[in-house]
Enzyme design. Structure first.
Site, PDB file in Angstrom:
ATOM      1  N   GLN A 190      10.424  53.568  28.366  1.00  0.00           N
ATOM      2  CA  GLN A 190      11.089  52.263  28.465  1.00  0.00           C
ATOM      3  C   GLN A 190      12.593  52.397  28.705  1.00  0.00           C
ATOM      4  O   GLN A 190      13.288  51.399  28.859  1.00  0.00           O
ATOM      5  CB  GLN A 190      10.848  51.438  27.187  1.00  0.00           C
ATOM      6  N   SER A 210       6.864  57.311  32.979  1.00  0.00           N
ATOM      7  CA  SER A 210       5.708  56.653  33.584  1.00  0.00           C
ATOM      8  C   SER A 210       6.187  55.794  34.748  1.00  0.00           C
ATOM      9  O   SER A 210       7.140  55.013  34.597  1.00  0.00           O
ATOM     10  CB  SER A 210       5.016  55.772  32.541  1.00  0.00           C
ATOM     11  N   ALA A 211       5.528  55.904  35.911  1.00  0.00           N
ATOM     12  CA  ALA A 211       6.012  55.218  37.115  1.00  0.00           C
ATOM     13  C   ALA A 211       5.867  53.700  37.054  1.00  0.00           C
ATOM     14  O   ALA A 211       6.716  52.978  37.577  1.00  0.00           O
ATOM     15  CB  ALA A 211       5.264  55.756  38.337  1.00  0.00           C
ATOM     16  N   HIS A 212       4.806  53.211  36.392  1.00  0.00           N
ATOM     17  CA  HIS A 212       4.563  51.762  36.493  1.00  0.00           C
ATOM     18  C   HIS A 212       5.493  50.925  35.619  1.00  0.00           C
ATOM     19  O   HIS A 212       5.403  49.699  35.589  1.00  0.00           O
ATOM     20  CB  HIS A 212       3.075  51.421  36.252  1.00  0.00           C
ATOM     21  N   THR A 248      -6.920  67.936  40.962  1.00  0.00           N
ATOM     22  CA  THR A 248      -6.248  67.631  42.231  1.00  0.00           C
ATOM     23  C   THR A 248      -5.258  66.487  42.032  1.00  0.00           C
ATOM     24  O   THR A 248      -5.595  65.467  41.434  1.00  0.00           O
ATOM     25  CB  THR A 248      -7.305  67.259  43.305  1.00  0.00           C
ATOM     26  N   CYS A 338      -0.575  46.728  24.603  1.00  0.00           N
ATOM     27  CA  CYS A 338      -1.695  47.597  24.257  1.00  0.00           C
ATOM     28  C   CYS A 338      -2.422  47.129  23.007  1.00  0.00           C
ATOM     29  O   CYS A 338      -3.546  47.536  22.764  1.00  0.00           O
ATOM     30  CB  CYS A 338      -1.207  49.020  24.050  1.00  0.00           C
TER      31      CYS A 338
HETATM   32  N1  PMP Z   1       5.135  55.079  25.897  1.00  0.00           N
HETATM   33  C1  PMP Z   1       5.731  53.883  25.918  1.00  0.00           C
HETATM   34  C2  PMP Z   1       7.039  53.718  25.212  1.00  0.00           C
HETATM   35  C3  PMP Z   1       5.158  52.817  26.594  1.00  0.00           C
HETATM   36  O1  PMP Z   1       5.763  51.629  26.605  1.00  0.00           O
HETATM   37  C4  PMP Z   1       3.927  53.014  27.249  1.00  0.00           C
HETATM   38  C5  PMP Z   1       3.238  51.873  27.981  1.00  0.00           C
HETATM   39  N2  PMP Z   1       3.152  50.683  27.238  1.00  0.00           N
HETATM   40  C6  PMP Z   1       3.335  54.280  27.205  1.00  0.00           C
HETATM   41  C7  PMP Z   1       3.971  55.289  26.521  1.00  0.00           C
HETATM   42  C8  PMP Z   1       2.032  54.568  27.900  1.00  0.00           C
HETATM   43  O2  PMP Z   1       2.234  54.548  29.292  1.00  0.00           O
HETATM   44  P1  PMP Z   1       1.065  54.666  30.348  1.00  0.00           P
HETATM   45  O3  PMP Z   1       0.617  53.256  30.596  1.00  0.00           O
HETATM   46  O4  PMP Z   1       1.707  55.269  31.572  1.00  0.00           O
HETATM   47  O5  PMP Z   1       0.010  55.528  29.789  1.00  0.00           O
END
Ligand code: PMP
Length: 392
Positions: A190, A210-212, A248, A338
């Protein structure tokens, strides 16, 4: 009705320039990057280039960047990798220090390892404003502490943790009985949008991205692994990713990730973006604070990330509030995306130690590139109206 998306911490929309880079990529560059023929080597070159871009972003060497399926996997690889190595090659019971502000992929994993008796663990609590002092982490270090895993910015309540200070102090600590230096892992998921993720300056051995969360694609992330660090793999397979992560590679995801990182620009650019969002964040905090029985979660001012607003509304049903917000065109989240769907407050909200009498709803709004002052004003109006109706 215009939708207002305020869930950028759950995921960001794909930047159109990233989408353009990825579009048709795997129809054209379809070779397996591990193949020795030309098709394979062309794909390999694209991955190498992307790896250099991510390495530059965090000031690491290319071979220290390992691509994973996202941050959940990167966090698991970091934590299980270090612990399993210790268990395999030494007789000590590993001790791990972490915080109660971690994402589930760190918190639940360490809880599970502790429950199964694999490790000892210390979960450092935040104060009621969501802050954690670096010294509290350092004070928890024991002779058998093999790993310190700390989130850079809380995905739920926006706290910016003193990770540089922790890194610096850990480095200066003299190992005792086991001649053991604790490995330092940072979950920077974040934080990367706004802050400096220079691994040398942070003093870390492992760092997750994390890319998204950066206007890039879903299903791709990375783990920085400092050269020479000893750890086990999570999976057994081929020798991809320097033998750290078999399978891969997701080539289009990797090039999209690198493009998203390139678009974040210089540190000054990120700083400017953060300052702009910061103003909108404070406008939203000010507006929502006027609602009766609304309580801000997490710190105020500079120790809070620019894009996070989290409130608990007392005497309001969480599901009813979420549904009403969605119907009114606002996309927000209950604490962390989550754990949405669960009516229990998350471990992070619980760690703030607030006493909830009766029903309470926690809502997280996270701002991003398309958020405007107009959006914020509408959100304040809509939320105030919904809360007043639901608390009748
Ligand atoms: N760490 C943090 C601080 C996050 O906010 C998130 C996603 N909510 C993750 C890990 C997990 O990321 P990913 O969706 O790429 O598994």
């Amino acid at each position: 009705m215009k939708r207002i998306y305020l869930d950028y911490a759950a995921t960001t929309p794909l930047d159109p320039r990233v989408a353009k880079t990825m579009r048709g990529f795997e129809s054209e560059i379809y070779g397996n990057p591990s193949s020795v023929h030309r098709e394979g080597q062309v794909a390999r070159a694209k991955i190498d280039f992307a790896r250099t871009e991510i390495a530059r972003f965090i000031n690491a060497k290319s071979q220290e960047v390992v691509f994973t399926s996202g941050a959940t996997e990167a966090n698991n690889l970091a934590i299980q990798g270090v612990i399993n190595h210790v268990i395999r090659y030494s007789k000590i019971k590993p001790h791990v220090i972490t915080t109660k502000l971690e994402h589930q992929s760190v918190y639940n994993l360490i809880k599970d390892l502790e429950k199964r008796g694999v490790i000892e663990a210390t979960f450092v609590s935040p104060d009621k404003n969501g802050l954690i002092n670096a010294q509290e982490i350092i004070n928890a270090v024991k002779d058998n502490t093999v790993l310190v895993s700390v989130i850079f910015v809380s995905n739920e309540i926006g706290t910016i943790l003193p990770i540089r200070e922790i890194g610096q102090t850990l480095k200066e600590l003299k190992p005792k009985t086991y001649n053991l230096k604790s490995v330092y892992h940072i979950d920077a998921v974040q934080a990367a949008k706004f802050y400096n993720c220079n691994v040398e300056k942070l003093g870390c051995d492992l760092l997750t991205l994390s890319a998204h969360k950066l206007y890039g694609p879903k299903g791709i992330g990375s783990l920085y692994i400092k050269s020479g660090l000893k750890m086990q793999n999570l999976m057994i397979g081929g020798s991809q990713e320097y033998g750290r992560r078999p399978g891969t590679q997701n080539t289009s995801g990797i090039v999209g990730f690198a493009k998203a990182v390139e678009l974040l620009g210089s540190l000054e650019n990120r700083q400017k973006r953060s300052e702009k969002i910061f103003v909108l964040r404070d406008l939203l905090i000010k507006g929502l604070s006027k609602i009766q029985k609304a309580e801000l979660n997490g710190p105020v001012g500079e120790t809070r990330v620019a894009d996070n607003v989290s409130f608990t509304f007392h005497n309001v049903d969480q599901d009813a509030l979420m549904t009403a917000l969605d119907l009114a065109g606002i996309a927000a989240s209950t604490g962390s995306a989550c754990v949405s769907g669960s009516s229990e407050p998350s471990h992070v909200i619980q760690a703030l130690g607030k006493v909830n009498t009766g029903q309470a709803s926690t809502i997280r709004f996270t701002l991003g590139s398309s958020t405007s002052a107009m959006d914020i004003k509408s959100v304040i109006k809509i939320v105030s109206k919904i809360i007043s109706e639901l608390s009748k």
